[in-house]
Design an enzyme around this catalytic site. Structure first.
Site, mmCIF file in Angstrom:
data_model
loop_
_atom_site.group_PDB
_atom_site.id
_atom_site.type_symbol
_atom_site.label_atom_id
_atom_site.label_comp_id
_atom_site.label_asym_id
_atom_site.label_seq_id
_atom_site.Cartn_x
_atom_site.Cartn_y
_atom_site.Cartn_z
ATOM 1 N N THR A 51 -3.036 6.052 -6.633
ATOM 2 C CA THR A 51 -1.966 5.845 -7.490
ATOM 3 C C THR A 51 -2.358 5.114 -8.806
ATOM 4 O OG1 THR A 51 -1.845 3.650 -6.116
ATOM 5 C CG2 THR A 51 -0.440 5.430 -5.212
ATOM 6 N N THR A 52 -3.303 4.397 -8.726
ATOM 7 C CA THR A 52 -3.686 3.761 -10.183
ATOM 8 C C THR A 52 -4.310 4.850 -11.064
ATOM 9 O OG1 THR A 52 -4.151 1.762 -8.930
ATOM 10 C CG2 THR A 52 -5.059 1.986 -11.350
ATOM 11 N N ASP A 68 -3.611 3.136 2.678
ATOM 12 C CA ASP A 68 -4.390 3.977 1.819
ATOM 13 C C ASP A 68 -5.445 4.724 2.810
ATOM 14 O OD1 ASP A 68 -2.699 3.136 -0.211
ATOM 15 O OD2 ASP A 68 -4.237 2.264 -1.362
#
Length: 596
Positions: free
Chosen positions: A102-103, A400
């Site tokens: 996501t980053t 995650d």
């Protein structure tokens, strides 16, 4: 602003806001959109990689969250600009579909916007830039397929899955226990996975946390943990070969659905009413005993009289259990949820080898363990930690890891991490640009430069020289024809990510490239003009400060406060105001970058 009076003489103020508005058109509007997207990407850039810094976010209520998960950071930010909101949705889409990366997807999208700004200034039409980016994304997508590798795993050989999950946990605050947590995540996924259909239902994995103990005490329970205890302190704390009645009906007499009133004017009537209530309780408890139940789990509560009767009849009970937990208990034990006592039968009872109540710490917090279930396709990961923030961040990190293990079961193709995949794609896209004679060639080359943003951020966050490190690794990839060379963030001594066992899922990396390209396509060509206020809010540069009394005020730069003499142990404050970027109108909470 003007003062006026109504027909009754009451004053009111007329605000002429429209006079303070102006409309941005063409290149100015596109630059404003680029500035908003770059501001969001710049915030997340320092959180990328194993040496990335955590963000401390404070909500208006004073709640503090410490995390480096990109989706969580953007969820907690209050974003006003529409293009910045697209970046938030971009990270959310990556989280929903893949669960990891996501980053990186926001950093890549910000790099694409930054490269596009240079092309816009050279007069290239945004539609042509978008077309070039889409061509380049397809080239990179296909190249990832080319450099990917497949690995086989079984229920007995889980080491490849564990290594990939360890790569995911390396950038989290729980990295010191990444081996143990990766094994827990992989075992939990394999317990609920259907390997023949390559399907994983993560809803069957319950993640529970309890403050106290240490992170190493985190365990995987093949069963269900319920944050409840027995309804009566004298009930047995351990039940073997339990037969569980799962009820959604309360242990209390039936109530009329209409308004009613009971008049009691004699002792005999009160005694009759009490006997009738006791008869109801007796019948309910006896029905549970007749079907052979040795434990009752009820969604609703019951009063002291029913609780006392259950204890005397030697029938342990648990009350106020949530609906989601009831469903998981039913799946794990093979039982059926019963809505009425009349429908209770021996076939609907759940079976568990052991049900025990466990106490924690000096506060005597108790939880119920339901283990050795008839169906082991429902498991619980029980997290321990020193404080609530640590437990919440561990939950996000394990989420995650669980998603990565699920993705590998669905598609067991991997690429190597450390920025090696991005560098290899950058070289391939740069080489393919010569085959396109049109203006799109400039956009394709810019896409290749944007792909370098991820390895640059990894090197910068690791304390390395970004440009020197990137050029050395890219030169090594080209000379050795080795697409596995990446940034050595952990100072292992080799740039070969294959030797370091740094893996990433292929579908996760492909999704990053596709989503970041779509973010550009939807944010630049479709906005011809933007209405904004005439006041200019400039983006403040990150500075080090000693203190700031108001989080919405840009602080005065001072020297960086040292925690100790180590140059890596410091705290830097990123100043924020109600509008973080010029024309961006982004308001976010104070963010602290802290070295670990």
């Amino acid at each position: 602003m003007a003062l006026a009076f109504d027909e009754y003489g009451r004053p009111f103020i007329i605000l002429r806001e429209q006079e303070k508005k102006s409309r941005l058109r063409g290149l100015d509007a596109q630059k404003a959109n680029v500035a908003a997207g770059k501001a969001v990407a710049r915030i997340l850039r320092t959180s990328l990689g194993p040496k990335g810094m955590d963000k401390m976010l404070q909500s208006p209520d004073g709640d503090v969250t410490i995390t480096n998960d990109g989706a969580t950071i953007l969820e907690l930010m209050d974003v006003d600009n529409q293009i910045a909101k697209l970046m938030v949705e971009l990270s959310r889409s990556q989280d929903y579909e893949i669960g990891d990366g996501t980053t990186g997807v926001v950093v890549m999208a910000g790099a694409l916007l930054e490269q596009a700004e240079k092309l816009l200034e050279r007069g290239i039409h945004p539609i042509r830039i978008a077309e070039g980016y889409e061509l380049a994304s397809r080239i990179a997508f296909d190249h990832l397929e080319h450099i990917s590798q497949k690995f086989e795993f079984t229920a007995t050989n889980i080491e490849p899955l564990v290594q990939t999950c360890m790569t995911t946990l390396s950038s989290k605050i729980v990295h010191r226990c990444k081996r143990a947590l990766a094994e827990i995540a992989v075992k939990a996924v394999l317990a609920v996975a259907d390997l023949e259909r390559k399907d994983v239902n993560l809803d069957l994995i319950k993640v529970e946390g309890k403050v106290g103990g240490k992170l190493e005490d985190t365990e995987l329970v093949y069963g269900i943990i319920v944050d409840k205890d027995m309804s009566h302190p004298q009930m047995p704390k351990m039940i073997e070969d339990a037969k569980i009645a799962i009820l959604t009906c309360p242990f209390e007499p039936p109530k009329p659905k209409t308004k009613h009133k009971v008049d009691i004017d004699t002792v005999e009537k009160f005694q009759l009413l009490r006997e009738q209530e006791q008869k109801y309780f007796d019948e309910m408890v006896q029905k549970c005993k007749d079907v052979g139940a040795t434990l009752v789990i009820c969604q609703w509560g019951f009063d002291d009289e029913a609780n006392h009767l259950l204890m005397h009849r030697n029938l342990p009970a648990v009350r106020w259990v949530g609906g989601v937990e009831l469903e998981l208990i039913a799946i794990a034990t093979g039982g059926r949820i019963v809505p009425r006592f009349q429908e209770l039968s021996p076939e609907k009872l759940g079976k568990a080898g052991l049900v025990r109540e466990k106490s924690f710490g000096t506060t005597k917090d108790r939880m119920l363990y339901i283990e050795q279930c008839a169906n082991s396709r429902a498991v619980t990961i029980f997290i321990r930690g020193g404080n609530k923030m640590m437990i919440e961040e561990t939950k996000r990190s394990l989420h995650d890891a669980l998603c990565v293990a699920r993705n590998l079961i669905r598609n067991n193709s991997i690429v190597y991490g450390g920025g090696s995949a991005e560098i290899s794609c950058s070289v391939a896209v740069e080489a393919a640009a010569d085959r396109y004679p049109g203006v799109e060639q400039y956009a394709i080359r810019s896409f290749a430069d944007a792909l370098d943003a991820v390895p640059l951020a990894l090197a910068e966050n690791s304390g390395l020289s970004p440009i020197d490190t990137l050029t050395a690794v890219k030169s090594q990839q080209i000379k050795e024809s080795n697409p596995y060379c990446g940034i050595d963030c952990n100072d292992v001594g080799t740039n070969d990510m294959k030797e370091q066992d740094v893996f990433e899922t292929l579908i996760g990396k492909q999704q990053q490239i596709l989503l970041s390209t779509q973010a550009f396509v939807t944010s630049i060509p479709v906005v011809p003009s933007t209405l904004r206020s005439r006041e200019h809010y400039l983006l403040p540069r990150p500075v080090s400060v000693a203190a700031c009394s108001c989080p919405m005020t840009t602080p005065t730069p001072t020297s960086c406060p040292r925690v100790d003499d180590s140059p890596r142990s410091h705290v830097s404050f990123v100043p924020t105001c109600s509008r973080l970027a010029r024309d961006g109108n982004i308001s976010c909470y104070p963010i602290l970058d802290t070295w670990r």
